[in-house]
Design a protein around this motif. Structure first.
Motif, mmCIF file in Angstrom:
data_model
loop_
_atom_site.group_PDB
_atom_site.id
_atom_site.type_symbol
_atom_site.label_atom_id
_atom_site.label_comp_id
_atom_site.label_asym_id
_atom_site.label_seq_id
_atom_site.Cartn_x
_atom_site.Cartn_y
_atom_site.Cartn_z
ATOM 1 N N ARG A 104 0.826 -1.214 0.000
ATOM 2 C CA ARG A 104 0.000 0.000 0.000
ATOM 3 C C ARG A 104 0.854 1.256 0.000
ATOM 4 O O ARG A 104 0.452 2.293 -0.477
ATOM 5 N N HIS A 105 2.079 1.157 0.526
ATOM 6 C CA HIS A 105 2.966 2.313 0.534
ATOM 7 C C HIS A 105 3.498 2.612 -0.866
ATOM 8 O O HIS A 105 3.909 3.720 -1.155
ATOM 9 N N PHE A 106 3.504 1.612 -1.717
ATOM 10 C CA PHE A 106 4.048 1.779 -3.056
ATOM 11 C C PHE A 106 2.987 2.126 -4.092
ATOM 12 O O PHE A 106 3.308 2.379 -5.235
ATOM 13 N N SER A 107 1.727 2.122 -3.699
ATOM 14 C CA SER A 107 0.689 2.449 -4.672
ATOM 15 C C SER A 107 0.680 3.951 -4.909
ATOM 16 O O SER A 107 0.756 4.742 -3.986
ATOM 17 N N ILE A 108 0.620 4.316 -6.153
ATOM 18 C CA ILE A 108 0.621 5.730 -6.515
ATOM 19 C C ILE A 108 -0.732 6.048 -7.126
ATOM 20 O O ILE A 108 -1.130 5.461 -8.118
ATOM 21 N N ASP A 109 -1.437 6.961 -6.514
ATOM 22 C CA ASP A 109 -2.749 7.353 -6.989
ATOM 23 C C ASP A 109 -2.798 8.864 -6.981
ATOM 24 O O ASP A 109 -2.771 9.491 -5.935
ATOM 25 N N GLY A 110 -2.818 9.449 -8.145
ATOM 26 C CA GLY A 110 -2.920 10.893 -8.211
ATOM 27 C C GLY A 110 -1.595 11.563 -8.519
ATOM 28 O O GLY A 110 -0.670 10.953 -9.028
ATOM 29 N N ASP A 111 -1.516 12.807 -8.175
ATOM 30 C CA ASP A 111 -0.385 13.666 -8.501
ATOM 31 C C ASP A 111 0.669 13.585 -7.405
ATOM 32 O O ASP A 111 0.496 14.145 -6.330
ATOM 33 N N THR A 112 1.759 12.910 -7.677
ATOM 34 C CA THR A 112 2.796 12.744 -6.655
ATOM 35 C C THR A 112 3.606 14.011 -6.416
ATOM 36 O O THR A 112 4.386 14.060 -5.470
ATOM 37 N N LEU A 113 3.432 15.027 -7.243
ATOM 38 C CA LEU A 113 4.179 16.269 -7.057
ATOM 39 C C LEU A 113 3.407 17.317 -6.245
ATOM 40 O O LEU A 113 3.964 18.344 -5.868
ATOM 41 N N GLN A 114 2.121 17.045 -5.982
ATOM 42 C CA GLN A 114 1.321 17.985 -5.192
ATOM 43 C C GLN A 114 1.842 18.017 -3.758
ATOM 44 O O GLN A 114 1.958 16.992 -3.108
ATOM 45 N N LEU A 115 2.163 19.192 -3.280
ATOM 46 C CA LEU A 115 2.632 19.355 -1.905
ATOM 47 C C LEU A 115 1.451 19.639 -0.987
ATOM 48 O O LEU A 115 0.416 20.136 -1.413
ATOM 49 N N GLY A 116 1.632 19.352 0.267
ATOM 50 C CA GLY A 116 0.577 19.571 1.246
ATOM 51 C C GLY A 116 1.031 20.509 2.332
ATOM 52 O O GLY A 116 2.036 21.215 2.209
ATOM 53 N N GLY A 117 0.304 20.505 3.398
ATOM 54 C CA GLY A 117 0.637 21.353 4.523
ATOM 55 C C GLY A 117 -0.375 21.181 5.621
ATOM 56 O O GLY A 117 -1.189 20.270 5.595
ATOM 57 N N ASP A 118 -0.302 22.054 6.586
ATOM 58 C CA ASP A 118 -1.196 22.015 7.728
ATOM 59 C C ASP A 118 -1.726 23.419 7.972
ATOM 60 O O ASP A 118 -0.989 24.402 7.827
ATOM 61 N N VAL A 119 -3.002 23.500 8.347
ATOM 62 C CA VAL A 119 -3.660 24.786 8.555
ATOM 63 C C VAL A 119 -4.416 24.735 9.870
ATOM 64 O O VAL A 119 -5.092 23.753 10.165
ATOM 65 N N VAL A 120 -4.282 25.798 10.654
ATOM 66 C CA VAL A 120 -5.082 25.948 11.871
ATOM 67 C C VAL A 120 -6.041 27.101 11.607
ATOM 68 O O VAL A 120 -5.623 28.206 11.259
ATOM 69 N N ILE A 121 -7.313 26.799 11.763
ATOM 70 C CA ILE A 121 -8.349 27.810 11.591
ATOM 71 C C ILE A 121 -8.909 28.102 12.973
ATOM 72 O O ILE A 121 -9.330 27.188 13.698
ATOM 73 N N GLY A 122 -8.873 29.377 13.340
ATOM 74 C CA GLY A 122 -9.341 29.784 14.663
ATOM 75 C C GLY A 122 -10.833 29.620 14.833
ATOM 76 O O GLY A 122 -11.578 29.425 13.868
ATOM 77 N N ARG A 123 -11.277 29.731 16.066
ATOM 78 C CA ARG A 123 -12.710 29.599 16.367
ATOM 79 C C ARG A 123 -13.538 30.662 15.657
ATOM 80 O O ARG A 123 -14.721 30.475 15.423
ATOM 81 N N ASP A 124 -12.887 31.765 15.286
ATOM 82 C CA ASP A 124 -13.590 32.837 14.582
ATOM 83 C C ASP A 124 -13.693 32.569 13.078
ATOM 84 O O ASP A 124 -14.252 33.358 12.333
ATOM 85 N N GLY A 125 -13.134 31.429 12.633
ATOM 86 C CA GLY A 125 -13.223 31.056 11.225
ATOM 87 C C GLY A 125 -12.101 31.597 10.359
ATOM 88 O O GLY A 125 -12.048 31.321 9.165
ATOM 89 N N ARG A 126 -11.210 32.366 10.956
ATOM 90 C CA ARG A 126 -10.087 32.913 10.177
ATOM 91 C C ARG A 126 -8.873 32.002 10.253
ATOM 92 O O ARG A 126 -8.661 31.307 11.247
ATOM 93 N N ILE A 127 -8.077 32.060 9.194
ATOM 94 C CA ILE A 127 -6.842 31.276 9.160
ATOM 95 C C ILE A 127 -5.885 31.865 10.181
ATOM 96 O O ILE A 127 -5.555 33.047 10.134
#
Length: 130
Positions: free
Chosen positions: A81-104
């Motif tokens: 399962r670690h070797f299966s490639i599905d989709g765009d392998t060059l797409q980078l990701g990240g992490d986002v925290v959205i406050g209780r007020d809905g703003r980033i």
């Protein structure tokens, strides 16, 4: 991360992936159960948060090759399962925290597939802004 979910308090942790809708149930089971997972096949959120695309050598460079070799040597019964490639392998990701007020409140943009903040950093940001 699963073993530290309680440290996020009452914050809802949501995983966004661009895996195809038909693969979402399997993705949930393998990677993120019990977290909420949504798919963004058209990568609207990826563009909105300015998560770019990686360079071929950075994404498929020595770090990635070394990691796959470690998985292969580990004897992990699910190594395929670690070797299966599905989709765009060059797409980078990240992490986002959205406050209780809905703003980033905080964004971490990954520079490669292995570039993520630590769980401690995420908990700190959620505690600070969540």
């Amino acid at each position: 991360m699963r073993d530290r979910l309680s440290q996020f308090g009452d914050t809802e942790v949501v995983v966004v992936t661009f895996t195809r809708q038909r693969n979402l149930a399997g993705y949930r089971r393998r990677y993120v159960d019990p977290l909420t997972v949504v798919t963004d096949e058209n990568r609207v959120l990826y563009r909105a948060f300015d998560f770019g695309r990686g360079r071929l050598w950075r994404v498929w460079g020595w770090r990635t090759i070394r990691r796959y070799m470690q998985l292969f040597r580990s004897g992990d019964a699910n190594v395929n399962r670690h070797f299966s490639i599905d989709g765009d392998t060059l797409q980078l990701g990240g992490d986002v925290v959205i406050g209780r007020d809905g703003r980033i409140a905080w964004i971490y943009r990954g520079a490669g597939p292995d570039d993520r903040p630590t769980i401690d950093e995420l908990i700190e940001q959620v505690t600070r802004f969540g």
